[in-house]
Design a protein around this motif. Structure first.
Motif, mmCIF file in Angstrom:
data_model
loop_
_atom_site.group_PDB
_atom_site.id
_atom_site.type_symbol
_atom_site.label_atom_id
_atom_site.label_comp_id
_atom_site.label_asym_id
_atom_site.label_seq_id
_atom_site.Cartn_x
_atom_site.Cartn_y
_atom_site.Cartn_z
ATOM 1 N N THR A 19 16.340 -19.760 -62.215
ATOM 2 C CA THR A 19 16.318 -19.023 -60.956
ATOM 3 C C THR A 19 16.414 -17.517 -61.228
ATOM 4 O O THR A 19 15.738 -16.713 -60.573
ATOM 5 C CB THR A 19 17.462 -19.481 -60.035
ATOM 6 O OG1 THR A 19 17.387 -20.899 -59.882
ATOM 7 C CG2 THR A 19 17.389 -18.827 -58.671
ATOM 8 N N ALA A 23 13.437 -14.818 -60.197
ATOM 9 C CA ALA A 23 13.667 -13.581 -59.453
ATOM 10 C C ALA A 23 13.268 -12.355 -60.272
ATOM 11 O O ALA A 23 12.735 -11.389 -59.735
ATOM 12 C CB ALA A 23 15.135 -13.488 -59.032
ATOM 13 N N ILE A 33 12.270 -10.940 -52.741
ATOM 14 C CA ILE A 33 12.669 -12.251 -52.230
ATOM 15 C C ILE A 33 13.541 -11.978 -51.007
ATOM 16 O O ILE A 33 14.613 -11.378 -51.126
ATOM 17 C CB ILE A 33 13.432 -13.058 -53.294
ATOM 18 C CG1 ILE A 33 12.533 -13.318 -54.499
ATOM 19 C CG2 ILE A 33 13.956 -14.352 -52.707
ATOM 20 C CD1 ILE A 33 13.231 -13.963 -55.679
ATOM 21 N N ARG A 35 15.918 -12.648 -47.621
ATOM 22 C CA ARG A 35 17.134 -13.449 -47.418
ATOM 23 C C ARG A 35 16.781 -14.875 -47.016
ATOM 24 O O ARG A 35 17.408 -15.826 -47.455
ATOM 25 C CB ARG A 35 18.026 -12.819 -46.362
ATOM 26 C CG ARG A 35 18.698 -11.594 -46.857
ATOM 27 C CD ARG A 35 19.624 -11.020 -45.843
ATOM 28 N NE ARG A 35 20.041 -9.719 -46.338
ATOM 29 C CZ ARG A 35 21.063 -9.058 -45.893
ATOM 30 N NH1 ARG A 35 21.772 -9.576 -44.912
ATOM 31 N NH2 ARG A 35 21.383 -7.906 -46.395
ATOM 32 N N ALA A 38 15.673 -16.667 -50.121
ATOM 33 C CA ALA A 38 16.834 -16.923 -50.977
ATOM 34 C C ALA A 38 17.679 -18.066 -50.414
ATOM 35 O O ALA A 38 18.102 -18.959 -51.167
ATOM 36 C CB ALA A 38 17.680 -15.659 -51.114
ATOM 37 N N LEU A 143 22.367 -18.066 -55.235
ATOM 38 C CA LEU A 143 22.256 -16.750 -54.597
ATOM 39 C C LEU A 143 22.572 -15.636 -55.593
ATOM 40 O O LEU A 143 21.894 -14.605 -55.630
ATOM 41 C CB LEU A 143 23.171 -16.670 -53.376
ATOM 42 C CG LEU A 143 22.781 -17.566 -52.201
ATOM 43 C CD1 LEU A 143 23.816 -17.463 -51.085
ATOM 44 C CD2 LEU A 143 21.386 -17.231 -51.685
ATOM 45 N N LEU A 146 19.629 -15.242 -58.042
ATOM 46 C CA LEU A 146 18.518 -14.508 -57.433
ATOM 47 C C LEU A 146 18.803 -13.003 -57.428
ATOM 48 O O LEU A 146 17.925 -12.193 -57.743
ATOM 49 C CB LEU A 146 18.252 -15.011 -56.017
ATOM 50 C CG LEU A 146 17.621 -16.397 -55.927
ATOM 51 C CD1 LEU A 146 17.663 -16.916 -54.495
ATOM 52 C CD2 LEU A 146 16.195 -16.380 -56.452
ATOM 53 N N ARG A 150 16.733 -10.302 -59.588
ATOM 54 C CA ARG A 150 16.103 -9.213 -58.833
ATOM 55 C C ARG A 150 16.525 -7.875 -59.425
ATOM 56 O O ARG A 150 15.718 -6.969 -59.588
ATOM 57 C CB ARG A 150 16.496 -9.326 -57.362
ATOM 58 C CG ARG A 150 15.895 -8.290 -56.471
ATOM 59 C CD ARG A 150 16.238 -8.514 -55.004
ATOM 60 N NE ARG A 150 17.657 -8.709 -54.744
ATOM 61 C CZ ARG A 150 18.184 -9.835 -54.257
ATOM 62 N NH1 ARG A 150 17.424 -10.867 -53.982
ATOM 63 N NH2 ARG A 150 19.469 -9.936 -54.041
#
Length: 180
Positions: A19, A23, A33, A35, A38, A143, A146, A150
């Protein structure tokens, strides 16, 4: 409490390295990405992970406790080693996943990531990882993964994530086989 959180957290950390990579690749391609995306990924992977943990618990209930934990550990060790070998030989990973904007595309991606966790989840469930702790940790870790991916983009390089995740699963499995 630590005995319940540690296995669930280490399992979900190992399963969510793909994951992070997903991201990071999205960010390196200039994509964001949302919310909603996600939360879709986190919710669906958590559902599949919870179901696989429950399957593992059910299988363990049918066997003697010590044997089920060791068998789950052996399975987790095998899944982890397979992940390491697959990554080292250049197997397909999250870096090849399409980054479409539609909600259904993200549902399909979440399902693929969840299925990727299913075998490890069943083994971890047989090993004794608590379903609720596993689901809670998976949602939060997804979460976090991600956000980490990111932020990192591909500056750190992503090829080491898959073998690291497999190694963590293998270590968790080995820990169950030889005993804490």
């Amino acid at each position: 409490m630590f005995d319940a959180i540690w296995p669930a957290l280490s399992f979900t950390l190992a399963c969510n390295l793909d994951t992070v990579l997903l991201a990071a690749v999205a960010r390196s391609r200039g994509q964001r990405i949302s919310r909603r995306q996600a939360l879709t990924l986190a919710a669906l992977t958590t559902l599949v992970t919870g179901l696989s943990l429950a399957v593992g618990h059910t299988a363990a209930a049918l066997w003697q406790l010590g044997r089920a934990e060791r068998l789950g550990g052996v399975a987790l060790l095998a899944v982890g080693l397979w992940c390491v070998l697959d990554a080292l030989r250049g197997g397909a990973g999250a870096e090849e996943a399409p980054m479409e904007e539609s909600w259904w595309a993200w549902c399909a991606l979440a399902a693929a990531l969840g299925v990727n966790n299913a075998a490890a989840g069943a083994a971890a469930g047989a090993m004794g990882v608590d379903v609720l702790w596993g689901m809670g940790c998976n949602f939060a870790v997804t979460l976090g993964a991600l956000a980490l991916g990111r932020t990192a983009g591909l500056r750190l390089g992503g090829r080491w994530l898959a073998p690291l995740g497999g190694g963590l699963l293998a270590l968790l499995g080995l820990w169950a086989v030889i005993g804490p």
